[in-house]
Design an enzyme around this catalytic site. Structure first.
Site, PDB file in Angstrom:
ATOM      1  N   LYS A  11       0.864  -1.202   0.000  1.00 35.29           N
ATOM      2  CA  LYS A  11       0.000   0.000   0.000  1.00 35.29           C
ATOM      3  C   LYS A  11       0.897   1.249   0.000  1.00 35.29           C
ATOM      4  O   LYS A  11       1.963   1.221  -0.619  1.00 35.29           O
ATOM      5  CB  LYS A  11      -0.988  -0.046   1.169  1.00 35.29           C
ATOM      6  CG  LYS A  11      -1.765  -1.376   1.196  1.00 35.29           C
ATOM      7  CD  LYS A  11      -2.903  -1.395   2.156  1.00 35.29           C
ATOM      8  CE  LYS A  11      -3.593  -2.771   2.105  1.00 35.29           C
ATOM      9  NZ  LYS A  11      -4.759  -2.850   2.980  1.00 35.29           N
ATOM     10  N   HIS A  97      -8.634  -3.106  -5.916  1.00 37.24           N
ATOM     11  CA  HIS A  97      -8.564  -3.234  -4.454  1.00 37.24           C
ATOM     12  C   HIS A  97      -9.713  -2.425  -3.840  1.00 37.24           C
ATOM     13  O   HIS A  97     -10.071  -1.373  -4.350  1.00 37.24           O
ATOM     14  CB  HIS A  97      -7.206  -2.734  -3.947  1.00 37.24           C
ATOM     15  CG  HIS A  97      -6.976  -3.098  -2.519  1.00 37.24           C
ATOM     16  ND1 HIS A  97      -7.559  -2.399  -1.486  1.00 37.24           N
ATOM     17  CD2 HIS A  97      -6.255  -4.098  -1.953  1.00 37.24           C
ATOM     18  CE1 HIS A  97      -7.201  -2.970  -0.332  1.00 37.24           C
ATOM     19  NE2 HIS A  97      -6.411  -3.999  -0.590  1.00 37.24           N
ATOM     20  N   GLU A  99      -9.821  -0.505  -1.412  1.00 41.60           N
ATOM     21  CA  GLU A  99      -9.478   0.885  -1.076  1.00 41.60           C
ATOM     22  C   GLU A  99      -9.585   1.772  -2.307  1.00 41.60           C
ATOM     23  O   GLU A  99      -9.972   2.937  -2.221  1.00 41.60           O
ATOM     24  CB  GLU A  99      -8.063   0.931  -0.466  1.00 41.60           C
ATOM     25  CG  GLU A  99      -8.061   0.344   0.940  1.00 41.60           C
ATOM     26  CD  GLU A  99      -6.778  -0.340   1.355  1.00 41.60           C
ATOM     27  OE1 GLU A  99      -5.742  -0.157   0.692  1.00 41.60           O
ATOM     28  OE2 GLU A  99      -6.821  -1.095   2.350  1.00 41.60           O
TER      29      GLU A  99
END
Ligand code: 13P
Length: 253
Positions: A11, A97, A99
């Site tokens: 990340k 993803h 996020e």
């Protein structure tokens, strides 16, 4: 046999020197990766080129991008295209993803475009799916995940879908320390494989690696990965600590 994969997702963490130290620690400790296994590091864009060099010819070990843009090129300031990734020999890219779906409004149809672009450049998309807590509490997680797969992957043909890696990441388990139980993981992975089998056939579905993500740690990886339809993990927090990720790699079937 489908691949068993330990994938790290750093990340937005680590400076260059911190990242180099982490990668060095893991590469130095992990020994040889067996033919049916892969280790993948999804790291920040600025370090991709250098990390690819550090990994060099280490077998079955790859660098991944964490994202790519859904258009081929053009006036998209700050974005990175699959052509750019291909030009620096990147072989994997995380797509969709949760996020990115949440903070950057990525839709299922936009993700279908990203998957297509990756495949057109021989980049393996690690396609993420998974439900939020309210969907799990309502008991409709199977339908929710099925729709994500249908809208982003079902336009592919049988050859193309076998190039895709799927990562099931229940959003309520990401970064929360609240791992899905191995039964919950297995139930969803089995469901995903049956959805794939209906669309693409049993043999094709049997060839697709389905990773679990969400608070995987050194201490729980072995139990989760031992489930028959779980083919490894996509790991956030624990991939930032060399010893933890090394234990996760060792937990692969
Ligand atoms: P954690 O392992 O920190 O829960 O993150 C999972 C994840 O989002 C990997 O992509």
């Amino acid at each position: 046999m489908r691949k068993q994969i330990a994938a790290a997702n750093w990340k937005m963490n680590k400076t260059l020197s911190e990242g180099e130290q982490l990668l060095k620690g893991i590469l130095g400790g992990m020994g040889e990766v067996q033919e049916h296994q892969q280790v993948v590091f999804a790291i920040p864009y600025p370090y991709l080129l250098k990390s690819n060099e550090s990994i060099g010819a280490k077998k079955n070990t790859f660098v991944a991008a964490q994202n790519c843009h859904h258009k081929t090129s053009g006036a998209y300031t700050g974005e990175v295209s699959v052509d750019m990734l291909q030009s620096i020999c990147i072989k994997y890219c995380i797509v969709g993803h949760s996020e990115r779906r949440e903070y950057f409004s990525e839709s299922n149809s936009m993700l279908a475009d990203k998957v297509n672009l990756c495949l057109s450049k021989s980049i393996v998309p690690i396609f993420c799916c998974g439900e939020p807590l309210n969907v799990r509490e309502a008991g409709i997680q199977n339908e929710f995940v099925q729709q994500q797969l249908q809208e982003s992957l079902f336009h592919l043909d049988a050859d193309a879908i076998q190039q895709v890696v799927i990562a099931y990441e229940p959003i309520w388990a990401i970064g929360t320390g609240k791992t899905a139980s191995s039964d919950q993981a297995q139930d969803m992975h089995k469901h995903i494989r049956s959805v794939l089998a209906k669309q693409f056939g049993q043999d094709v579905a049997g060839n697709i690696s389905i990773l679990y993500g969400g608070s995987v740690k050194g201490s729980n990886a072995k139990e989760i990965f031992s489930q028959p339809d779980v083919d490894g993990g996509l790991v956030g927090g624990a991939s930032l600590v060399a010893d933890e990720f090394l234990q996760i790699i060792k937990s692969l079937k």
